[in-house]
Write an enzyme that holds these catalytic residues in place. Structure first.
Site, mmCIF file in Angstrom:
data_model
loop_
_atom_site.group_PDB
_atom_site.id
_atom_site.type_symbol
_atom_site.label_atom_id
_atom_site.label_comp_id
_atom_site.label_asym_id
_atom_site.label_seq_id
_atom_site.Cartn_x
_atom_site.Cartn_y
_atom_site.Cartn_z
ATOM 1 N N GLY A 1 -4.950 0.287 11.090
ATOM 2 C CA GLY A 1 -3.838 -0.466 10.527
ATOM 3 C C GLY A 1 -3.982 -0.604 9.027
ATOM 4 O O GLY A 1 -4.610 0.229 8.368
ATOM 5 N N CYS A 2 -3.421 -1.671 8.467
ATOM 6 C CA CYS A 2 -3.505 -1.907 7.025
ATOM 7 C C CYS A 2 -4.964 -1.928 6.579
ATOM 8 O O CYS A 2 -5.790 -2.638 7.160
ATOM 9 C CB CYS A 2 -2.817 -3.222 6.675
ATOM 10 N N PHE A 3 -5.285 -1.182 5.539
ATOM 11 C CA PHE A 3 -6.691 -1.062 5.148
ATOM 12 C C PHE A 3 -7.245 -2.286 4.419
ATOM 13 O O PHE A 3 -8.454 -2.400 4.228
ATOM 14 C CB PHE A 3 -6.967 0.205 4.338
ATOM 15 N N TRP A 4 -6.402 -3.226 4.003
ATOM 16 C CA TRP A 4 -6.904 -4.402 3.284
ATOM 17 C C TRP A 4 -7.846 -5.244 4.141
ATOM 18 O O TRP A 4 -8.963 -5.555 3.722
ATOM 19 C CB TRP A 4 -5.741 -5.274 2.819
ATOM 20 N N GLU B 1 -4.094 5.401 6.480
ATOM 21 C CA GLU B 1 -4.780 4.437 5.620
ATOM 22 C C GLU B 1 -6.168 4.221 6.204
ATOM 23 O O GLU B 1 -6.302 3.777 7.344
ATOM 24 C CB GLU B 1 -4.025 3.113 5.562
#
Length: 253
Positions: A94-97, A138
């Site tokens: 998912g979102c890499f943050w 990502e």
């Protein structure tokens, strides 16, 4: 009765130029030019160099084609080298943050970077990847000391951080760039990843869609994405990246 035939007057280029110049100077009212577009702080650029245009690089329009050499680089192996005594691993969840912050907290992890991998366009930018047309995921590239952190430990973080049963989606983030993936650098990493997936499927009692593939070329994301949540994100709320921290990770833009 004789008809009078007259020749048209001969107008020289010099006299014509003089007349037009005189007309532009005196006959036309002097006023500021009127533009059909609103003024902007930055000039509006209509033309984009071919190599900076995603559609051109993908081979759409005219006779342009996807550069085979560009695709070969993007689909080639990650040729970066970890620090001495360290190893690399890549994960997509998912979102890499949020995923990066989770790995920043792991003892034995010496470096994390977010970026794009497993696509077919060389040097993608964030906007390219968000279209879903470059094939990139990502990912977080983790550098770790195998004497202090095992690959199995990294896998545990990976499984806990996301839902590996949803295809190309994590929560509200939808698209192939959010797919679940483990990208290995060694045969041992591949073996452990596949064994771990089988165990996780039994635990969840659901089909896992995580892809397990050799690590490919890693393109480091823009600097503002790096350690995004630890820096505070757009809201300025820093989250701890201290080793061993168990604070809930809040992922926000």
């Amino acid at each position: 009765m004789l008809a009078l035939i007259t020749s048209p007057p001969v107008i020289s280029a010099a006299s014509l130029s003089k007349s037009i110049h005189s007309l532009s100077k005196s006959a036309l009212p002097l006023s500021k030019p009127v533009y059909p577009f609103p003024k902007t702080a930055h000039p509006i650029s209509i033309y984009k160099p071919p190599m900076n245009n995603l559609f051109n690089r993908l081979g759409y329009g005219s006779s342009s084609q996807l550069d085979p050499s560009s695709a070969a680089i993007a689909e080639g192996p990650d040729d970066d080298v970890p620090s001495p005594g360290q190893q690399f691993a890549q994960f997509g969840a998912g979102c890499f943050w949020g995923l990066e912050l989770a790995y920043q907290r792991v003892p034995g992890v010496t470096k994390t970077e977010v970026g794009y991998s497993h696509g077919f366009v060389h040097n993608p930018i964030y906007e390219d990847v968000c279209t879903g047309m470059t094939g990139h995921n990502e990912v977080v590239r983790v550098q770790y000391n195998p004497k202090e952190c095992s690959f199995e430990n990294l896998l545990d973080v990976f499984w806990k951080r996301h839902d590996p049963t949803t295809l190309n989606r994590q929560g509200n983030d939808v698209g192939t760039q959010y797919r679940s993936g483990i990208y290995y650098y060694t045969d041992e990493q591949e073996k452990l990843a596949r064994e771990s997936l089988e165990k996780q499927e039994k635990i969840l009692n659901k089909k896992i869609v995580t892809e397990i593939l050799p690590a490919k070329k890693f393109y480091r994301a823009e600097e503002y994405h790096q350690q995004y949540l630890a820096k505070g994100g757009s809201m300025g709320r820093r989250q701890s990246a201290e080793k061993g921290c168990n604070d809930p990770i809040r992922c926000y833009g």
